[in-house]
Design a protein around this motif. Structure first.
Motif, PDB file in Angstrom:
ATOM      1  N   THR A 253       0.856  -1.210  -0.135  1.00 45.59           N
ATOM      2  CA  THR A 253       0.001   0.026  -0.125  1.00 45.59           C
ATOM      3  C   THR A 253       0.787   1.173  -0.017  1.00 45.59           C
ATOM      4  N   GLY A 254       0.122   2.283  -0.322  1.00 47.25           N
ATOM      5  CA  GLY A 254       0.989   3.627  -0.323  1.00 47.25           C
ATOM      6  C   GLY A 254       1.444   4.360  -1.627  1.00 47.25           C
ATOM      7  N   ALA A 255       0.823   3.875  -2.440  1.00 52.47           N
ATOM      8  CA  ALA A 255       1.027   4.587  -3.860  1.00 52.47           C
ATOM      9  C   ALA A 255       0.410   5.876  -3.899  1.00 52.47           C
ATOM     10  N   GLY A 256       0.920   6.743  -4.844  1.00 51.17           N
ATOM     11  CA  GLY A 256       0.468   8.048  -4.828  1.00 51.17           C
ATOM     12  C   GLY A 256      -1.114   8.230  -5.055  1.00 51.17           C
ATOM     13  N   ALA A 257      -1.920   7.309  -5.613  1.00 49.66           N
ATOM     14  CA  ALA A 257      -3.392   7.340  -5.976  1.00 49.66           C
ATOM     15  C   ALA A 257      -4.026   7.185  -4.868  1.00 49.66           C
ATOM     16  N   ARG A 258      -3.443   6.800  -3.611  1.00 50.91           N
ATOM     17  CA  ARG A 258      -4.129   6.533  -2.590  1.00 50.91           C
ATOM     18  C   ARG A 258      -3.888   7.695  -1.409  1.00 50.91           C
ATOM     19  N   PHE A 259      -3.338   8.826  -1.590  1.00 54.45           N
ATOM     20  CA  PHE A 259      -3.351  10.041  -1.111  1.00 54.45           C
ATOM     21  C   PHE A 259      -4.663  10.818  -1.429  1.00 54.45           C
ATOM     22  N   ASP A 260      -4.969  11.793  -0.608  1.00 52.58           N
ATOM     23  CA  ASP A 260      -6.329  12.662  -0.687  1.00 52.58           C
ATOM     24  C   ASP A 260      -5.967  14.090  -0.641  1.00 52.58           C
ATOM     25  N   PRO A 261      -5.653  14.771  -1.603  1.00 56.71           N
ATOM     26  CA  PRO A 261      -5.912  14.491  -3.025  1.00 56.71           C
ATOM     27  C   PRO A 261      -4.614  13.466  -3.394  1.00 56.71           C
ATOM     28  N   PRO A 262      -4.740  13.040  -4.695  1.00 54.24           N
ATOM     29  CA  PRO A 262      -3.750  11.927  -5.115  1.00 54.24           C
ATOM     30  C   PRO A 262      -2.490  12.891  -5.228  1.00 54.24           C
ATOM     31  N   ILE A 263      -1.049  12.163  -5.105  1.00 51.93           N
ATOM     32  CA  ILE A 263       0.087  12.693  -5.355  1.00 51.93           C
ATOM     33  C   ILE A 263       0.677  11.947  -6.407  1.00 51.93           C
ATOM     34  N   TRP A 264       0.766  12.722  -7.753  1.00 48.90           N
ATOM     35  CA  TRP A 264       1.188  11.885  -8.698  1.00 48.90           C
ATOM     36  C   TRP A 264       2.742  12.600  -9.002  1.00 48.90           C
ATOM     37  N   LEU A 265       3.489  11.485  -9.642  1.00 51.61           N
ATOM     38  CA  LEU A 265       5.045  11.859  -9.739  1.00 51.61           C
ATOM     39  C   LEU A 265       4.837  13.213 -10.864  1.00 51.61           C
ATOM     40  N   LYS A 266       6.124  13.754 -10.881  1.00 49.10           N
ATOM     41  CA  LYS A 266       6.176  15.002 -11.735  1.00 49.10           C
ATOM     42  C   LYS A 266       7.600  15.198 -12.036  1.00 49.10           C
ATOM     43  N   PRO A 267       8.188  15.848 -12.951  1.00 53.47           N
ATOM     44  CA  PRO A 267       9.335  15.975 -13.283  1.00 53.47           C
ATOM     45  C   PRO A 267      10.230  16.791 -12.275  1.00 53.47           C
TER      46      PRO A 267
END
Length: 289
Positions: A253-267
């Motif tokens: 567990t703990g991928a970015g999709a599971r945060f509220d709001p989601p935390i996506w990877l960025k450059p």
């Protein structure tokens, strides 16, 4: 005990493989490439240990700074990934169901991965690039309907994977995740292959993922819903496993999709996947050019 580290690399426009030592890389492909063009053929010949023994007294042929890491098995026949395989990950689905009876599986293509220290590529179609740290097993001895009791005898080597995912694209259709799992260079495998020696290398090791130094995922393999033995047994029931096949075994567990709001990877982000006794797989993030 430190295990040998076999790397696949590109250098000066050509690809090869070698043994990583303190002073650089011993170029095994220059010595054995006519018989074994890649690490896949080395594994098929059962020669990982032999090559490591032969190479340990040799000097480095070039420094590590001269090579670019590639995925360890450049063209596996099969690259099979296990979906939900940790208890807390199963609970994320909030569907009231207990752990499933059988593993969820999907296929990835080799070009959806890149090597260690290379950027994961965020495509223009979606900003929802996410990370999933996982342990990789590489098949050494092929087989069909492999019994669980003998399953680990079929493992040649271990590695790590960041099973990068485009989240909205895994939800484009009703029954599959293939599209969101196969954008070019959205995931990584590496940094190297560590020869598999005994079950202690897998039975209860810590797997963690860090983003910019912050631990986002952390769990132990002893808590996996489907053991490495079960995964090999189940997959080999419906398809013949062959040397060099790559199995990616599931993420905590703990991928970015599971945060509220989601935390996506960025450059600019740096993602590290680490497992006891295997190493650290590190990648930055970049936008597709």
């Amino acid at each position: 005990m430190s295990h040998p580290k076999f790397v696949s690399f590109s250098r000066n426009g050509s690809t090869g493989y070698g043994l990583l030592i303190e002073t650089g890389v011993v170029d095994l492909s220059a010595r054995h490439g006519s018989k074994c063009p890649t690490l896949r053929e080395v594994i098929e010949a059962g020669a990982l240990t032999l090559l490591a023994e032969d190479a340990k007294s040799l000097p480095a042929d070039f420094p590590l700074s001269e090579v670019t890491y590639e995925i360890p098995i450049p063209q596996p026949e099969k690259l099979i990934c296990v979906g939900v395989n940790f208890p807390d990950r199963n609970e994320e689905y909030k569907d009231g169901q207990s752990a499933p009876a059988n593993p969820s599986l999907f296929i990835r293509f080799p070009r959806s991965f890149t090597g260690h220290d290379q950027p994961l590529i965020r495509p223009p179609e979606s900003p929802q690039l996410d990370y999933e740290g996982e342990i990789v097993i590489v098949i050494g001895k092929g087989g069909r309907r492999i019994p669980e009791a003998q399953a680990l005898d079929h493992v040649a080597a271990l590695s790590l994977c960041n099973e990068g995912t485009i989240r909205d694209w895994v939800r484009h259709a009703k029954f599959n995740v293939t599209q969101g799992k196969n954008f070019d260079r959205t995931g990584s495998i590496g940094p190297w292959l560590v020869p598999y020696v005994d079950e202690n290398q897998l039975a209860d090791i810590e797997l963690k993922t860090r983003v910019n130094g912050e631990v986002r995922q952390s769990d132990r393999t002893s808590r996996m819903i489907f053991s490495f033995r079960k995964i090999i047994n189940y997959i080999s029931t419906f398809t013949t496993l062959v040397p060099g096949d790559v199995i990616v075994t599931g993420t905590p567990t703990g991928a970015g999709a599971r945060f509220d709001p989601p935390i996506w990877l960025k450059p600019g982000d740096v993602v590290e996947v680490e497992a006891d006794g295997i190493g650290i797989l590190r990648n930055t993030i970049a936008d597709e050019v």
